[in-house]
Motif scaffolding. Structure first.
Motif, PDB file in Angstrom:
ATOM      1  N   ASP A 571      48.914  60.886  42.047  1.00 59.30           N
ATOM      2  CA  ASP A 571      48.754  61.629  43.299  1.00 59.30           C
ATOM      3  C   ASP A 571      48.931  63.117  43.007  1.00 59.30           C
ATOM      4  O   ASP A 571      50.051  63.596  42.851  1.00 59.30           O
ATOM      5  CB  ASP A 571      49.802  61.127  44.306  1.00 59.30           C
ATOM      6  CG  ASP A 571      50.009  62.073  45.477  1.00 59.30           C
ATOM      7  OD1 ASP A 571      49.020  62.702  45.907  1.00 59.30           O
ATOM      8  OD2 ASP A 571      51.160  62.172  45.958  1.00 59.30           O
ATOM      9  N   PHE A 572      47.808  63.846  42.893  1.00 65.52           N
ATOM     10  CA  PHE A 572      47.883  65.297  42.733  1.00 65.52           C
ATOM     11  C   PHE A 572      48.074  65.896  44.123  1.00 65.52           C
ATOM     12  O   PHE A 572      47.191  65.803  44.984  1.00 65.52           O
ATOM     13  CB  PHE A 572      46.615  65.845  42.077  1.00 65.52           C
ATOM     14  CG  PHE A 572      46.478  65.467  40.628  1.00 65.52           C
ATOM     15  CD1 PHE A 572      47.205  66.141  39.652  1.00 65.52           C
ATOM     16  CD2 PHE A 572      45.637  64.432  40.237  1.00 65.52           C
ATOM     17  CE1 PHE A 572      47.082  65.794  38.309  1.00 65.52           C
ATOM     18  CE2 PHE A 572      45.507  64.082  38.904  1.00 65.52           C
ATOM     19  CZ  PHE A 572      46.236  64.759  37.935  1.00 65.52           C
ATOM     20  N   SER A 573      49.229  66.499  44.329  1.00 68.79           N
ATOM     21  CA  SER A 573      49.612  66.941  45.665  1.00 68.79           C
ATOM     22  C   SER A 573      50.128  68.374  45.612  1.00 68.79           C
ATOM     23  O   SER A 573      50.054  69.044  44.577  1.00 68.79           O
ATOM     24  CB  SER A 573      50.689  65.992  46.222  1.00 68.79           C
ATOM     25  OG  SER A 573      51.011  66.306  47.551  1.00 68.79           O
ATOM     26  N   GLY A 574      50.631  68.840  46.740  1.00 69.89           N
ATOM     27  CA  GLY A 574      51.212  70.179  46.824  1.00 69.89           C
ATOM     28  C   GLY A 574      52.187  70.234  47.979  1.00 69.89           C
ATOM     29  O   GLY A 574      51.971  69.602  49.016  1.00 69.89           O
ATOM     30  N   TYR A 575      53.263  70.967  47.805  1.00 69.73           N
ATOM     31  CA  TYR A 575      54.240  71.096  48.887  1.00 69.73           C
ATOM     32  C   TYR A 575      53.628  71.787  50.104  1.00 69.73           C
ATOM     33  O   TYR A 575      53.994  71.504  51.240  1.00 69.73           O
ATOM     34  CB  TYR A 575      55.462  71.875  48.402  1.00 69.73           C
ATOM     35  CG  TYR A 575      56.290  71.132  47.392  1.00 69.73           C
ATOM     36  CD1 TYR A 575      57.025  70.008  47.759  1.00 69.73           C
ATOM     37  CD2 TYR A 575      56.336  71.537  46.060  1.00 69.73           C
ATOM     38  CE1 TYR A 575      57.787  69.312  46.828  1.00 69.73           C
ATOM     39  CE2 TYR A 575      57.096  70.847  45.124  1.00 69.73           C
ATOM     40  CZ  TYR A 575      57.822  69.736  45.511  1.00 69.73           C
ATOM     41  OH  TYR A 575      58.573  69.043  44.591  1.00 69.73           O
ATOM     42  N   ALA A 576      52.697  72.710  49.860  1.00 65.23           N
ATOM     43  CA  ALA A 576      52.079  73.462  50.953  1.00 65.23           C
ATOM     44  C   ALA A 576      50.675  72.956  51.265  1.00 65.23           C
ATOM     45  O   ALA A 576      49.862  73.675  51.838  1.00 65.23           O
ATOM     46  CB  ALA A 576      52.025  74.946  50.594  1.00 65.23           C
ATOM     47  N   CYS A 577      50.383  71.721  50.898  1.00 60.31           N
ATOM     48  CA  CYS A 577      49.044  71.146  51.079  1.00 60.31           C
ATOM     49  C   CYS A 577      48.966  70.417  52.425  1.00 60.31           C
ATOM     50  O   CYS A 577      49.655  69.413  52.638  1.00 60.31           O
ATOM     51  CB  CYS A 577      48.744  70.192  49.924  1.00 60.31           C
ATOM     52  SG  CYS A 577      47.260  69.201  50.147  1.00 60.31           S
ATOM     53  N   VAL A 578      48.120  70.913  53.324  1.00 54.39           N
ATOM     54  CA  VAL A 578      48.009  70.347  54.669  1.00 54.39           C
ATOM     55  C   VAL A 578      47.461  68.926  54.633  1.00 54.39           C
ATOM     56  O   VAL A 578      48.030  67.996  55.213  1.00 54.39           O
ATOM     57  CB  VAL A 578      47.109  71.245  55.549  1.00 54.39           C
ATOM     58  CG1 VAL A 578      46.857  70.587  56.900  1.00 54.39           C
ATOM     59  CG2 VAL A 578      47.743  72.611  55.736  1.00 54.39           C
TER      60      VAL A 578
END
Length: 691
Positions: A571-578
């Protein structure tokens, strides 16, 4: 250098109103003494050539009248009669079809007051007025007029001594040194670096070739996303039309085009259409620099969006915008800019119409600036980009230019327009509350990336509940702001919208319900991507979405999956990813999806905006996809490089089903997939290929 340029550009777009402002009216105040208790307050206005302002008594259905308020009158002095003014000029308005009362060159306002409190030292006078030339500017001033009362006793202020308490910081800070030219490992090849960082080589990974159907779906999804952002920009443009800076300009400009063409109706329509097209072009041009940045480095907008200090900067800017909408101050552009564009209007022809459109964009900045700032900041997200910004700007410019062309073709439609009035300021205040709420989204981004723990889900929801409770009270007439007119009777719109806002407050409070299965608060659909993840909590903390078992390190996750003989979901994700939050809260939370994620796969979540610094031995120089090089300084760099190097993608969310034993990609990786049934099918097909 590129980051610096982007940041400077954002600062200029957001703070551009801090330079010299256009102020065509200068004021002088004085006091005339009639007796020991009666005084006349005098306000003299000097108006620049070709400008004019309006009387207090100009008809309501015309331009905005001058409004004068005496802020500290209660308990200090009473008003003797109404405020008198110097003779005004009566001019018939072809646009509003009424006589307007206006002042040219100078104006004077006089108000007699009678002192009731002998200790009062001054009269605080607030004046709000509209001043016009080719365009109109809404302005306000507050004067603190000293009263010459000899019997006033000066109040004595008690001095308080505040003792500073020194608190010793006992926290331990561990510094991880950056790689320099002296200690950087040399001679490592890409294969060696990948093996060291990820335990894999690109050549080891067996990729699945994307089918034509998959590529077509990706194109459709991208186009759908752009159309959604265009729609949001269009809504923003419609909101901008309903502000005092833009709405009064519609009939004024349309009348100019239709009458300047004489008997040629088609000529007036053509000019109005060209004017609307140029408005669209002006806002499209604002997005061009971001395409240049995006072409130089595909990751730069992602890096900008997750920059902690830039998110804090946006937080401060949105607070600043909110109080501007509340009426505590005005945002205007440098007067030199507007003077030059006004001179350009005299050129005539197509170029003259372009300068008219540019003048509208500059003059209306105090109302459109905060909305554009929201659009700009919202587009610079981890899953956004330059084309999304262009789509948003196109929607905004199209909505702003459409009425001018439409009413030029059908001038009779202008009769159905509502008249200017207090409702325009109400619209601005509502936007102010929305700006205030959105400000905390950017503070939340910075908090998530840096793991400060200051704005977890509980305080975030409480702040939003307070803000929207304030909006509900304002709409129901319980709160007032500086530019609000006295409310004689609540309109149907305010009552309905106030009740809807109160219901939304109730909806926000439902976010504190606990899901017994996941042991987290209940996600709120309307706040997806705006609020922190429900697992980022004070009372129900959880490091993984929906209380799932997950790994944050690739090597350990792959080793565990081999041991358990399960496929891996990377899971390529981001803390600031809507969109990452939307997937976790509204797709992963579905019982049928949750069951698969808990039992059938090993979840490895890699955050590409994690600013936690890497150990010294992992701070390596790598070759980017565009042939350049970079130093991996933090975990976000490490996982972003892994995604681009191994899977040729740099957008989030991005999901890969992977066989840890054979290093085989089990099916075509996917991005944002809001339909739970489609995502479930994708998971099941990949797991089937593993077995």
């Amino acid at each position: 250098m590129k980051k610096l340029f982007a940041s400077i550009l954002l600062v200029l777009l957001s703070f551009i109103g801090n330079a010299q402002i256009l102020d065509p009216v200068s004021w002088k105040t004085s006091v005339e003494k009639k007796s020991d208790t009666e005084f006349v307050l005098v306000l003299d206005a000097t108006i620049e050539h070709e400008w004019h302002m309006f009387s207090q008594f100009t008809p309501d259905e015309a331009s905005l009248p001058t409004v004068i308020q005496y802020k500290n009158a209660k308990g200090n002095y009473t008003l003797v009669g109404k405020t008198k003014e110097s003779p005004y000029k009566k001019v018939y308005s072809d646009i509003f079809e009424v006589d307007e009362y206006l002042f040219e060159n100078k104006a004077q306002f006089r108000q007699t007051i009678k002192i009731t409190n002998p200790k009062v030292t001054s009269a605080k006078v607030y004046i709000e007025y509209q001043v016009c030339k080719e365009a109109c500017i809404q302005q306000d001033k507050t004067f603190d007029i000293k009263l010459p009362i000899s019997s006033i006793e000066e109040s004595k202020a008690e001095k308080s001594v505040v003792k500073d308490t020194l608190v010793k910081d006992t926290s331990e800070v561990i510094a991880v040194p950056l790689i320099t030219d002296e200690n950087r490992p040399v001679g490592l090849k890409s294969e060696e670096i990948n093996q060291k960082l990820y335990g894999l080589n690109v050549s080891d990974v067996k990729q699945i070739q994307s089918t034509s159907d998959t590529k077509e779906n990706e194109v459709i999804t991208e186009k759908s996303s752009l159309w959604k952002i265009f729609g949001l920009g269009f809504i923003g443009g419609l909101l901008a039309l309903l502000t005092p800076c833009v709405f009064p300009m519609i009939p004024l400009t349309v009348s100019f085009f239709t009458k300047s063409s004489g008997s040629s109706k088609s000529g007036g329509i053509g000019k109005a259409l060209l004017y609307g097209a140029f408005i669209l072009a002006v806002y499209l041009l604002l997005s061009v620099p971001f395409h240049l940045l995006d072409s130089v480095n595909p990751d730069i907008l992602n890096e900008i969006s997750t920059n902690v200090w830039l998110n804090i900067f946006f937080f401060v800017i949105f607070i600043f915008f909110a109080f501007s909408f509340f009426g505590y101050y005005e945002l205007t552009l440098p007067s030199s800019w507007m003077n030059k564009t006004t001179q350009g209007e005299n050129i005539g022809g197509v170029l003259g119409i372009f300068f008219m459109a540019l003048t509208l964009a500059l003059v209306s900045f105090s109302c459109t600036g905060p909305i554009l700032g929201s659009l700009l900041a919202g587009s610079l997200t981890a899953d956004g980009g330059a084309w999304q910004l262009t789509a948003g700007m196109a929607g905004f410019g199209f909505a702003l230019g459409l009425p001018f062309a439409l009413f030029a073709m059908f001038p009779n439609m202008m009769n159905s327009l509502p008249k200017s009035g207090g409702w325009l300021n109400t619209t601005k205040v509502i936007l102010g509350f929305l700006e205030l709420a959105l400000a905390f989204k950017f503070l939340s981004n910075a908090d998530l990336v840096k793991h400060w723990g200051i704005l977890k889900i509980e305080p975030f929801l409480i702040l939003w509940i307070i803000i929207f409770t304030g909006l509900a009270l304002y709409l129901l007439g319980k709160i007032k702001f500086p530019h609000d007119s006295p409310i004689q009777k609540l309109s149907t719109f305010r009552i309905i919208f106030g009740v809807v806002t109160a219901l939304f407050v109730g909806y926000l409070t439902s976010g504190f319900r606990v899901n017994e299965e996941t042991k987290t608060f209940t996600p709120l659909s309307l706040l997806s991507g705006l609020a922190p993840p429900v697992g980022y909590s004070i009372f129900y903390p959880n490091d993984c979405p929906n209380n799932l078992n997950c790994f944050k390190d690739l090597k350990s996750g792959l080793a565990y999956a081999k041991e358990k003989n399960k496929p891996v979901l990377i899971d390529f994700s981001g803390y600031a990813c809507v969109n990452c939050r939307k997937m976790e809260e509204h797709v992963w939370s579905k019982p049928e999806i949750d069951k698969i994620l808990r039992n059938d796969v090993v979840l490895i979540s890699l955050y590409v905006d994690d600013k936690k610094q890497l150990s010294e031995e992992e701070q390596l120089e790598v070759i980017k996809s565009d042939g350049g090089t970079r130093i991996l300084e933090n975990y976000g760099h490490k996982w972003a490089h892994f995604q681009t190097e191994f899977f040729k993608s740099n957008s989030q969310p991005f999901y890969v089903l992977f066989n840890p034993k054979t290093s085989e990609v089990l099916n075509t990786p996917v991005a944002y997939m809001p339909e739970a049934s489609e995502y479930k099918t994708w998971l099941e097909n990949g797991i089937k290929n593993f077995k």
